[in-house]
Design a protein around this motif. Structure first.
Motif, short mmCIF file in Angstrom:
data_model
loop_
_atom_site.label_atom_id
_atom_site.label_comp_id
_atom_site.label_asym_id
_atom_site.label_seq_id
_atom_site.Cartn_x
_atom_site.Cartn_y
_atom_site.Cartn_z
N LEU A 132 0.85 -1.19 0.00
CA LEU A 132 0.00 0.00 0.00
C LEU A 132 0.88 1.24 0.00
O LEU A 132 1.85 1.34 0.77
N ALA A 133 0.55 2.20 -0.87
CA ALA A 133 1.38 3.40 -0.98
C ALA A 133 0.52 4.62 -1.27
O ALA A 133 -0.61 4.53 -1.75
N TRP A 134 1.09 5.79 -0.96
CA TRP A 134 0.45 7.08 -1.20
C TRP A 134 1.21 7.76 -2.34
O TRP A 134 2.44 7.88 -2.32
N TRP A 135 0.47 8.20 -3.35
CA TRP A 135 1.06 8.87 -4.51
C TRP A 135 1.16 10.36 -4.20
O TRP A 135 0.28 11.13 -4.52
N HIS A 136 2.25 10.74 -3.54
CA HIS A 136 2.34 12.12 -3.05
C HIS A 136 2.64 13.11 -4.17
O HIS A 136 2.43 14.33 -4.01
N GLU A 137 3.13 12.63 -5.30
CA GLU A 137 3.42 13.53 -6.42
C GLU A 137 2.99 12.86 -7.72
O GLU A 137 3.81 12.34 -8.48
N PRO A 138 1.68 12.86 -8.01
CA PRO A 138 1.16 12.19 -9.21
C PRO A 138 1.76 12.78 -10.49
O PRO A 138 2.09 13.96 -10.57
N HIS A 139 1.88 11.93 -11.49
CA HIS A 139 2.39 12.36 -12.80
C HIS A 139 1.77 11.46 -13.85
O HIS A 139 1.17 10.42 -13.53
N PRO A 140 1.85 11.83 -15.13
CA PRO A 140 1.25 10.99 -16.17
C PRO A 140 1.88 9.60 -16.20
O PRO A 140 3.10 9.45 -16.08
N VAL A 141 1.05 8.59 -16.37
CA VAL A 141 1.51 7.21 -16.54
C VAL A 141 0.81 6.62 -17.76
O VAL A 141 -0.25 7.10 -18.16
N HIS A 142 1.41 5.60 -18.33
CA HIS A 142 0.85 5.00 -19.53
C HIS A 142 1.47 3.61 -19.72
O HIS A 142 2.50 3.30 -19.13
N PRO A 143 0.85 2.77 -20.54
CA PRO A 143 1.42 1.44 -20.78
C PRO A 143 2.78 1.57 -21.47
O PRO A 143 2.87 2.10 -22.58
N ARG A 144 3.84 1.07 -20.85
CA ARG A 144 5.16 1.13 -21.47
C ARG A 144 5.35 0.02 -22.48
O ARG A 144 6.13 0.14 -23.41
N GLU A 145 4.65 -1.09 -22.28
CA GLU A 145 4.69 -2.23 -23.20
C GLU A 145 3.26 -2.56 -23.60
O GLU A 145 2.60 -3.37 -22.96
N PRO A 146 2.74 -1.93 -24.66
CA PRO A 146 1.35 -2.17 -25.07
C PRO A 146 1.02 -3.64 -25.31
O PRO A 146 -0.14 -4.04 -25.21
N ALA A 147 2.03 -4.45 -25.61
CA ALA A 147 1.78 -5.87 -25.82
C ALA A 147 1.44 -6.58 -24.51
O ALA A 147 0.91 -7.69 -24.52
N GLU A 148 1.74 -5.92 -23.37
CA GLU A 148 1.46 -6.50 -22.07
C GLU A 148 0.38 -5.74 -21.31
O GLU A 148 -0.43 -6.35 -20.61
N VAL A 149 0.38 -4.42 -21.42
CA VAL A 149 -0.59 -3.58 -20.71
C VAL A 149 -1.40 -2.80 -21.72
O VAL A 149 -0.85 -2.03 -22.52
N ALA A 150 -2.71 -2.97 -21.69
CA ALA A 150 -3.59 -2.32 -22.67
C ALA A 150 -4.08 -0.96 -22.21
O ALA A 150 -4.31 -0.07 -23.03
N HIS A 151 -4.20 -0.78 -20.90
CA HIS A 151 -4.91 0.40 -20.41
C HIS A 151 -4.49 0.66 -18.97
O HIS A 151 -4.20 -0.27 -18.22
N VAL A 152 -4.42 1.93 -18.60
CA VAL A 152 -4.13 2.33 -17.23
C VAL A 152 -5.19 3.34 -16.80
O VAL A 152 -5.56 4.22 -17.59
N ALA A 153 -5.68 3.22 -15.58
CA ALA A 153 -6.73 4.14 -15.12
C ALA A 153 -6.59 4.43 -13.64
O ALA A 153 -6.19 3.57 -12.86
N ARG A 154 -6.93 5.65 -13.28
CA ARG A 154 -7.08 6.02 -11.87
C ARG A 154 -8.58 5.95 -11.57
O ARG A 154 -9.36 6.77 -12.06
N LEU A 155 -8.97 4.96 -10.79
CA LEU A 155 -10.39 4.74 -10.52
C LEU A 155 -10.79 5.44 -9.22
O LEU A 155 -10.29 5.09 -8.15
#
Length: 230
Positions: free
Chosen positions: A124-147
Motif C-alpha cells: 500500500l502506498a500514497w502517490w504524493h506527487e502524481p504524474h502521467p503514466v501509460h502502458p510502457r509495453e502495449p503488448a502486455e498492458v492495454a490500459h491504465v486508469a485512476r479509478l
C-alpha cells in the motif's frame, strides 16, 4: 507536495495494523512454496475527483491473465531487496511510475493465488506527487486508469461476477473497466477497512464476459478509453 498521507487514509492504516490474510481471502497461504511476487496498491487524490486507486488492464493477447484488471506488479527478481522494491520496480516497468513520487505506507498480508501459484504481497502506498503514466509495453498492458473511490463504492457500479469455473466474487464496473478476481477482492476489503464502503445489492450476479467484451456490465458511467492518465 507533502509526503504525509492525507487524513482520510488514517482509518485504513489503523485497521491494517491487525489485518490478516483471512480478511482478504478464504484461501490459506502456504507456509512454503509459491512464486514470490508483489503488487502496488497506489492511492492518490485529484482535486475534482477525490481519492483514487491506480489499476491497469492486461493486454487481451497475453498467454496468462489476458484482459484481466490488475494492480501494477509481478514476480520478484533476485536483485529486489524486498516486496516494496518488487512492487515499485514492476510499476515503473509497466506504466512508467516514478518510484520517487510514491510513499510506501504498509505491506498487506501475503496472499496466495492458486491458479498461478503466486504468493503476492500487496504494498500500500500514497502517490504524493502524481504524474502521467501509460502502458510502457502495449503488448502486455492495454490500459491504465485512476479509478475514483467515489465511483468504486457507488452501488450502481458494484456486482458479483460468476467465472465459468463456478467461482463467484466481487466486481466493480467503473469507467468502462470491469475489475474482478484478486484485484477486486483486495479493493473490496480495503474499502471496508477504510470505512468507505456503501451498501450494494449482493444479489446482482453477472456472468464473466469474454476477454475484450465491451462495455463492462454495469449501470455505471463509462469514460473515454485513454491510455495516458494524469
Amino acid at each position: 507536495m507533502t509526503r504525509r498521507p492525507p487524513a482520510w487514509i488514517d482509518p485504513l492504516l489503523g485497521r491494517l495494523g491487525t489485518a490478516r490474510a483471512e480478511d482478504f481471502t478464504r484461501i490459506v497461504t502456504p507456509d512454503s512454496g509459491g512464486r514470490e511476487s508483489a503488487v502496488l496498491v497506489l492511492l492518490g487524490e485529484e482535486p475534482d475527483a477525490g481519492p483514487d486507486v491506480l489499476v491497469l488492464q492486461r493486454a487481451a493477447t497475453l498467454r496468462n491473465h489476458a484482459g484481466q484488471p490488475a494492480f501494477p506488479g509481478g514476480a520478484a527478481d533476485p536483485e529486489d531487496a524486498d516486496a516494496r522494491a518488487t512492487a515499485l520496480r514492476e510499476a515503473n516497468e509497466e506504466v512508467g511510475l516514478d518510484p520517487g513520487s510514491v510513499t510506501v505506507l504498509a505491506e498487506l498480508p501475503r496472499l496466495w493465488i492458486p491458479v498461478s501459484d503466486f504468493v503476492v504481497t500487496p504494498v500500500l502506498a500514497w502517490w504524493h506527487e502524481p504524474h502521467p503514466v501509460h502502458p510502457r509495453e502495449p503488448a502486455e498492458v492495454a490500459h491504465v486508469a485512476r479509478l475514483p473511490v467515489a465511483e468504486l463504492v457507488d452501488p450502481d457500479n458494484r456486482m458479483r461476477v460468476r467465472h465459468p469455473s463456478g467461482w463467484i466474487g466481487p466486481a466493480f464496473s467503473v469507467r468502462g473497466m470491469l475489475v474482478w478476481g484478486f484485484t477486486a477482492g483486495v479493493i473490496d476489503t480495503l474499502l471496508q477497512m477504510g470505512g468507505w464502503a456503501r451498501p450494494w445489492p449482493r444479489s446482482r450476479v453477472v456472468e464473466l464476459p469474454p476477454v475484450g467484451a465491451t462495455p463492462a456490465p454495469s449501470a455505471g458511467t463509462d469514460a473515454a478509453d485513454e491510455t495516458r492518465v494524469r
